[in-house]
Design an enzyme around this catalytic site. Structure first.
Site, PDB file in Angstrom:
ATOM      1  N   GLY A 185       0.837  -1.201   0.000  1.00 47.24           N
ATOM      2  CA  GLY A 185       0.000   0.000   0.000  1.00 47.24           C
ATOM      3  C   GLY A 185       0.866   1.242   0.000  1.00 47.24           C
ATOM      4  N   THR A 229       0.321   4.903   4.933  1.00 49.93           N
ATOM      5  CA  THR A 229      -0.343   3.786   5.630  1.00 49.93           C
ATOM      6  C   THR A 229       0.709   2.810   6.149  1.00 49.93           C
ATOM      7  OG1 THR A 229      -2.174   4.006   4.069  1.00 49.93           O
ATOM      8  CG2 THR A 229      -2.192   2.065   5.460  1.00 49.93           C
ATOM      9  N   GLU A 249       5.604  -3.265   1.310  1.00 48.49           N
ATOM     10  CA  GLU A 249       5.827  -2.904  -0.094  1.00 48.49           C
ATOM     11  C   GLU A 249       5.046  -1.629  -0.338  1.00 48.49           C
ATOM     12  OE1 GLU A 249       7.894  -4.129  -2.099  1.00 48.49           O
ATOM     13  OE2 GLU A 249       8.383  -6.094  -1.297  1.00 48.49           O
ATOM     14  N   CYS A 273       3.106   0.829  -8.685  1.00 44.51           N
ATOM     15  CA  CYS A 273       4.039   1.313  -7.666  1.00 44.51           C
ATOM     16  C   CYS A 273       5.389   1.636  -8.286  1.00 44.51           C
ATOM     17  CB  CYS A 273       4.185   0.275  -6.558  1.00 44.51           C
ATOM     18  SG  CYS A 273       4.623  -1.364  -7.154  1.00 44.51           S
TER      19      CYS A 273
HETATM   20  P1  NAD Z   1      -3.474   2.405   0.943  1.00 40.67           P
HETATM   21  O1  NAD Z   1      -2.271   2.508   1.806  1.00 40.67           O
HETATM   22  O2  NAD Z   1      -4.507   3.463   1.038  1.00 40.67           O
HETATM   23  O3  NAD Z   1      -4.258   1.040   1.248  1.00 40.67           O
HETATM   24  C1  NAD Z   1      -3.633  -0.221   1.139  1.00 40.67           C
HETATM   25  C2  NAD Z   1      -4.355  -1.219   2.025  1.00 40.67           C
HETATM   26  O4  NAD Z   1      -4.195  -0.843   3.392  1.00 40.67           O
HETATM   27  C3  NAD Z   1      -5.857  -1.316   1.790  1.00 40.67           C
HETATM   28  O5  NAD Z   1      -6.232  -2.678   1.881  1.00 40.67           O
HETATM   29  C4  NAD Z   1      -6.438  -0.513   2.957  1.00 40.67           C
HETATM   30  O6  NAD Z   1      -7.736  -0.894   3.312  1.00 40.67           O
HETATM   31  C5  NAD Z   1      -5.447  -0.851   4.058  1.00 40.67           C
HETATM   32  N1  NAD Z   1      -5.368   0.142   5.138  1.00 40.67           N
HETATM   33  C6  NAD Z   1      -5.694   1.462   5.105  1.00 40.67           C
HETATM   34  N2  NAD Z   1      -5.421   2.038   6.299  1.00 40.67           N
HETATM   35  C7  NAD Z   1      -4.898   1.070   7.083  1.00 40.67           C
HETATM   36  C8  NAD Z   1      -4.371   1.043   8.414  1.00 40.67           C
HETATM   37  N3  NAD Z   1      -4.348   2.151   9.179  1.00 40.67           N
HETATM   38  N4  NAD Z   1      -3.896  -0.118   8.883  1.00 40.67           N
HETATM   39  C9  NAD Z   1      -3.870  -1.235   8.119  1.00 40.67           C
HETATM   40  N5  NAD Z   1      -4.344  -1.269   6.857  1.00 40.67           N
HETATM   41  C10 NAD Z   1      -4.846  -0.138   6.343  1.00 40.67           C
HETATM   42  O7  NAD Z   1      -2.940   2.218  -0.535  1.00 40.67           O
HETATM   43  P2  NAD Z   1      -3.776   2.122  -1.870  1.00 40.67           P
HETATM   44  O8  NAD Z   1      -4.267   3.490  -2.219  1.00 40.67           O
HETATM   45  O9  NAD Z   1      -4.756   1.004  -1.754  1.00 40.67           O
HETATM   46  O10 NAD Z   1      -2.661   1.646  -2.917  1.00 40.67           O
HETATM   47  C11 NAD Z   1      -1.837   2.507  -3.628  1.00 40.67           C
HETATM   48  C12 NAD Z   1      -0.450   2.519  -3.029  1.00 40.67           C
HETATM   49  O11 NAD Z   1       0.082   1.185  -2.999  1.00 40.67           O
HETATM   50  C13 NAD Z   1       0.528   3.314  -3.863  1.00 40.67           C
HETATM   51  O12 NAD Z   1       1.322   4.114  -3.005  1.00 40.67           O
HETATM   52  C14 NAD Z   1       1.363   2.241  -4.537  1.00 40.67           C
HETATM   53  O13 NAD Z   1       2.645   2.679  -4.934  1.00 40.67           O
HETATM   54  C15 NAD Z   1       1.412   1.194  -3.492  1.00 40.67           C
HETATM   55  N6  NAD Z   1       1.775  -0.111  -4.061  1.00 40.67           N
HETATM   56  C16 NAD Z   1       3.006  -0.638  -3.781  1.00 40.67           C
HETATM   57  C17 NAD Z   1       3.400  -1.853  -4.348  1.00 40.67           C
HETATM   58  C18 NAD Z   1       4.761  -2.439  -4.074  1.00 40.67           C
HETATM   59  O14 NAD Z   1       4.926  -3.627  -4.317  1.00 40.67           O
HETATM   60  N7  NAD Z   1       5.725  -1.687  -3.573  1.00 40.67           N
HETATM   61  C19 NAD Z   1       2.522  -2.525  -5.185  1.00 40.67           C
HETATM   62  C20 NAD Z   1       1.271  -1.971  -5.444  1.00 40.67           C
HETATM   63  C21 NAD Z   1       0.904  -0.769  -4.872  1.00 40.67           C
END
Ligand code: NAD
Length: 463
Positions: free
Chosen positions: A214, A218, A236, A270
């Site tokens: 994510g 977060t 990640e 990402c």
């Molecule tokens: P996000 O951080 O908003 O959410 C990711 C997940 O975390 C969701 O399932 C969400 O419900 C959960 N979440 C939210 N708040 C939380 C908390 N306080 N505690 C635990 N879980 C919580 O991210 P997003 O908008 O869903 O995804 C986009 C981001 O993900 C971008 O920054 C992208 O670069 C990153 N990403 C990284 C990779 C990698 O492999 N490095 C791959 C894909 C996406």
């Protein structure tokens, strides 16, 4: 879950929005804390026997699960398209990639390493499963990200409780259903819910590790919350990858690769090439070729034929990316290219290429998770590297040149977990993938990725 009006099975539900029309088309259960407790308890019970299975038996069932996913691709692909937005052919591509990576992961060995073997002593470094893994995923590649967690977690002998993004729960819930046909009860569990469910998971005393994909902000909250019982973590997170284009490139030849390095999945990747630095001697030619290429790309609803790029996945991202572009333009950035968008209520943002940006603009400084690329000229390699490395993130980075050796030397000076030459990103099931700095902790894929789902045990025998 309920799709297109069928009754839901839970009283409390979350809507799932189709971003191509910005309207709900399904709903899923909003898991309560009590339901999470019951799921973790089931996963703990299953761990007792699952962790005792031989590695080969676990591998056999993992491979059976992967083949079950292959057989279900016709049902999975439209779920991905409708909830995520990507064109159907790309949803198929995501499933194919997930299967390819999963098969590779399932071939990794985890044999003990013999550190000493003498008549007096034998010392082995062994790998043991951790217990219940809590996996939390993002919405850009729901099936791929889920498979990257289910496969290593259960192969290593753990059980898993997986929570997809509330924006894209459907395909992941389907994976959970498929897993029930293959694994013993309680080994693979998929639950849907909002962000609060993620927090409850990171705090949960019955969960031993959090595998999280994510955003950076977060990720930091996850790390703080997981400290309660010293959970193991793989984070990640986001990236703001730079690509450096050297003076000896052939702009015509690389334009397509450069374009897709940024705009795949509507820029919601990402490890996309988000900031491009181009040597001044080829700057104009690279810009011209990128614009020419961009003009050939078709944007539209993912269920339509012949579409290359779909909408932005959710309203919050849509508003954020738009605001970043508006701010940049108000601050002096020039729009080199802006595509049209399909009419209607869908969350379509134009393909946008910006020049004349400054390092302090949000569109350069922060991760832009959408179809926006910035291009900046440079005069020498040191300057390009300084600009590229000037980021809180460090996921990937690339260098482009007709001379791969020369480019590799420059790439090795990138401050990032992945350093790629003439490609962006570049991944393989046997190649660890992960970021440095604000892009995360730990890696996925390969033996190193599998080891993240284990703890070490040193077996030291005196004869
Ligand atoms: P996000 O951080 O908003 O959410 C990711 C997940 O975390 C969701 O399932 C969400 O419900 C959960 N979440 C939210 N708040 C939380 C908390 N306080 N505690 C635990 N879980 C919580 O991210 P997003 O908008 O869903 O995804 C986009 C981001 O993900 C971008 O920054 C992208 O670069 C990153 N990403 C990284 C990779 C990698 O492999 N490095 C791959 C894909 C996406």
């Amino acid at each position: 879950m309920s799709i297109d009006g069928e009754p839901a099975t839970s009283t409390s539900t979350l809507p799932v929005i189709d971003p191509a029309v910005a309207a709900p088309f399904a709903c899923v259960p909003d898991c309560t804390r009590e339901q999470l407790d019951a799921t973790v308890a089931a996963a703990q019970r299953a761990f007792v026997t699952w962790s005792d299975e031989s590695f080969e038996e676990r591998r056999r069932l993992v491979n059976a699960f992967i083949e079950r996913v292959v057989a279900d691709a016709d049902a999975l692909a439209p779920l991905i398209t409708r909830e995520q937005g990507k064109p159907l052919v790309k949803a198929r591509g995501e499933i194919n990639a997930a299967v390819f990576f999963a098969r590779g992961y399932a071939a990794v060995e985890l044999a003990p390493e013999v550190l000493r073997d003498t008549p007096q002593q034998r010392v082995e470094l062994r790998r043991r499963p951790l217990g219940v893994v809590g996996a939390i995923t993002a919405w850009n590649y729901p099936v791929l990200l889920a498979m990257w967690k289910i496969v290593p977690a259960v192969l290593a002998g753990n059980t898993i409780v997986l929570k997809p993004s509330p924006h894209t729960p459907l395909a992941t819930l389907r994976l959970g259903e498929l897993a029930q046909d293959i694994f013993p009860r309680g080994v693979v569990n998929v639950i849907s819910g909002g962000n609060a469910l993620g927090t409850w998971m990171t705090e949960h005393p019955g969960i031993r590790k959090i595998a999280f994909t994510g955003s950076g902000p977060t990720g930091k909250r996850v790390m703080a919350s997981a400290a309660g019982n010293l959970k193991r973590l793989t984070l990640e997170l986001g990236g703001n990858d730079a690509g450096i284009v050297l003076d000896d490139v052939d702009p015509v030849r690389i334009a397509g690769d450069l374009f897709w390095a940024k705009f795949s999945n509507c820029g919601q990747v990402c490890a996309a090439l988000k900031r491009m630095y181009v040597h001044r001697s080829v700057y104009k030619a690279v810009c011209d070729e990128l614009v020419k290429f961009a003009a050939t790309v078709k944007m539209g609803g993912g269920m339509e034929e012949g579409v290359d790029i779909g909408p932005i996945q959710n309203r919050m991202q849509y508003d954020l990316v738009r605001a970043m572009v508006d701010e940049a333009v108000a601050g002096g950035a020039k729009v080199l290219y802006r595509s049209g968008v399909p009419s209607g209520p869908g969350l379509f943002l134009p393909i946008t290429i910006l020049t004349d940006v400054t390092p302090s603009m949000r569109v350069v400084k922060e991760e832009v998770f959408g179809p926006v690329l910035t291009i900046t000229p440079f005069d020498d390699e040191d300057e390009a590297l300084r600009l590229a490395n000037d980021s809180e993130y460090g996921l990937g980075g690339s260098v482009w040149s007709s001379d791969a050796q020369r480019a590799a030397k420059v790439a090795s000076r990138l401050d990032s977990g992945g350093a790629w030459v003439n490609q962006h990103p570049a991944m393989g099931p046997d190649i660890p993938f992960g970021g440095v700095k604000g892009s995360g902790i730990g890696v996925e894929l390969g033996r190193l990725g599998l080891e993240e789902y284990t703890s070490i045990q040193v077996l030291n025998v005196k004869f």
